[in-house]
Motif scaffolding. Sequence first.
Motif, PDB file in Angstrom:
ATOM      1  N   LYS A 186       0.825  -1.225   0.000  1.00  0.00           N
ATOM      2  CA  LYS A 186       0.000   0.000   0.000  1.00  0.00           C
ATOM      3  C   LYS A 186       0.854   1.268   0.000  1.00  0.00           C
ATOM      4  O   LYS A 186       0.387   2.327  -0.406  1.00  0.00           O
ATOM      5  CB  LYS A 186      -0.899  -0.014   1.240  1.00  0.00           C
ATOM      6  CG  LYS A 186      -1.931  -1.117   1.195  1.00  0.00           C
ATOM      7  CD  LYS A 186      -2.838  -1.032   2.390  1.00  0.00           C
ATOM      8  CE  LYS A 186      -3.738  -2.247   2.454  1.00  0.00           C
ATOM      9  NZ  LYS A 186      -3.920  -2.728   3.808  1.00  0.00           N
ATOM     10  N   ALA A 187       2.071   1.141   0.524  1.00  0.00           N
ATOM     11  CA  ALA A 187       2.893   2.353   0.721  1.00  0.00           C
ATOM     12  C   ALA A 187       3.700   2.747  -0.514  1.00  0.00           C
ATOM     13  O   ALA A 187       4.021   3.924  -0.701  1.00  0.00           O
ATOM     14  CB  ALA A 187       3.839   2.135   1.897  1.00  0.00           C
ATOM     15  N   ILE A 188       4.010   1.726  -1.342  1.00  0.00           N
ATOM     16  CA  ILE A 188       4.878   2.001  -2.496  1.00  0.00           C
ATOM     17  C   ILE A 188       4.149   2.893  -3.505  1.00  0.00           C
ATOM     18  O   ILE A 188       2.950   2.728  -3.721  1.00  0.00           O
ATOM     19  CB  ILE A 188       5.352   0.665  -3.133  1.00  0.00           C
ATOM     20  CG1 ILE A 188       6.311  -0.019  -2.151  1.00  0.00           C
ATOM     21  CG2 ILE A 188       6.038   0.870  -4.486  1.00  0.00           C
ATOM     22  CD1 ILE A 188       6.628  -1.456  -2.454  1.00  0.00           C
ATOM     23  N   ASN A 189       4.868   3.845  -4.063  1.00  0.00           N
ATOM     24  CA  ASN A 189       4.369   4.795  -5.082  1.00  0.00           C
ATOM     25  C   ASN A 189       3.573   5.959  -4.520  1.00  0.00           C
ATOM     26  O   ASN A 189       3.018   6.746  -5.282  1.00  0.00           O
ATOM     27  CB  ASN A 189       3.547   4.095  -6.175  1.00  0.00           C
ATOM     28  CG  ASN A 189       4.434   3.173  -6.989  1.00  0.00           C
ATOM     29  OD1 ASN A 189       5.622   3.453  -7.150  1.00  0.00           O
ATOM     30  ND2 ASN A 189       3.889   2.071  -7.472  1.00  0.00           N
ATOM     31  N   ILE A 190       3.517   6.091  -3.209  1.00  0.00           N
ATOM     32  CA  ILE A 190       2.843   7.280  -2.671  1.00  0.00           C
ATOM     33  C   ILE A 190       3.822   8.458  -2.671  1.00  0.00           C
ATOM     34  O   ILE A 190       3.468   9.575  -3.020  1.00  0.00           O
ATOM     35  CB  ILE A 190       2.262   6.980  -1.283  1.00  0.00           C
ATOM     36  CG1 ILE A 190       1.132   5.982  -1.493  1.00  0.00           C
ATOM     37  CG2 ILE A 190       1.777   8.257  -0.590  1.00  0.00           C
ATOM     38  CD1 ILE A 190       0.350   5.621  -0.337  1.00  0.00           C
TER      39      ILE A 190
END
Length: 437
Positions: A186-190
């Motif tokens: 969920k955290a990747i690419n934020i």
Amino acid sequence: MSFLNKTINKFAIKYAHSKMQKALTNNLNIDITNQNIAKIPNPNKSYMLYTHIPFCHIFCPYCSFHKFQYNKESCKNYFKNLREELKQTKEAGYDFNSLYVGGGTTLIDEDELIKTLELAKKLFSIQDISCETDPNHIQPENLAKFRGLIDRISVGVQSFDDEILKKVARFEKFGSQKDLINKLEKAINILPVLSLDLIFNFPFQTKDNLLTDIKIAKDLNPQQITLYPLMKSNLTKDAIAKSLGISNIDNEYEFYKIIREEFKDYNSNNAWAFSKEKSNLADEYVGSNSDYVGVGSGAFSFLDGRLLINAFNLDDYEEKIKSNKSPVIATCDFKDSEKIKYIFLTKLFDGEINIKDFNLQNKVDLKKTMFLELNLLRLANAIYEENGFIRPTEFGRYICVVLMKDFYTGMDKVRAIFKNDAKIKSRKKLYVMSEEI
Ligand SMILES: C[S@@+](CC[C@H](N)C(=O)[O-])C[C@H]1O[C@@H](n2cnc3c(N)ncnc32)[C@H](O)[C@@H]1O
Ligand code: SF4
């Protein structure tokens, strides 16, 4: 590899290791001072800014970084003092392009961190900001608050192996392999870059464990994957032995070769960080810019061959900042020749040395100053020269890992000196350090 080559390699590793140990033992002459040691910029130099956030919810047995048990009030108070030190650094005439926020857990109080990063951007010409955090502070809604502020977030995963996570007391707090994958997905690419930090060569870690860690990390497809060799110093070796056991087998070199093979299609941002796209963000604050200013409790600055050490004790730190005095409590001067070797190592660790630029920037003739070292490195097949650049060979990359690891554990000698000083002397035991838990 032939028997002779293997022997030369072994000798080179031992030699490099013992040289670095000696250099750190002979040159770490720490001068504890009551004088007001101001940090003064040289207008012809560029500097990187390092900021330290010394708070964690838990203490991991392998970690020697300067930190206290998180407490809301003391953390808020600390951030306030930190912002004050940033203003004082601006008044001293510094400017920075790049900010590295290390810890501890830098996102432990998001509102305070946002205020601090915004202030740093207002005061200085900062183009990129990197922060370190743990897997509990990377929920998408939290990270989204840092869009436009943080360029790279390094998330300490350390291992995806549930048994290792249990042994290093991270399983309960940060979750199992499955939980970690879930949080990271969920955290990747934020934020523009997420660096997934792993540690390799834990005692009893198998080749399969390592390959599984690498496979999971690659499948998650973060912008960067960093693999640190487990570093053991006098500050941590007992805790590591107690939590993970003692193994007679050291797989560091074998595992590093596997890592290089597994990441052969990636860019090497430095000897232990890999990315699919080429990154121009500063990876380790000791790399890239050899001179840096450290703000915050326990932060190191490296300025003109001198290490400056900020107060470890939070009360001392606050007292100095509030009275507009320098927070530096100790210094350590390096000889010119040691400084050159240190800068050479950080550049080689990053991947290459432009000989002409190196000579101009450091006002030396590299080939004369490091005649012996360069020849030994060449003889050991650790470096080669091409079109005015010195670059590490595959084996040379491993030598860089060994030397960098030694450098970091050497810094623990400094932390060890001030460890007792950092403990609470006043203020109703608000600040708790690891061994008191
Ligand atoms: C200072 S920690 C901060 C990260 C964050 N608090 C966490 O635990 O996830 C930064 C990184 O340094 C690395 N590190 C800390 N101690 C280490 C050790 N003894 N050996 C190798 N790497 C280490 C870990 O990968 C860790 O994620
Ligand atoms: S690894 Fe991270 S969470 Fe663990 S003690 Fe070190 S800084 Fe704190």
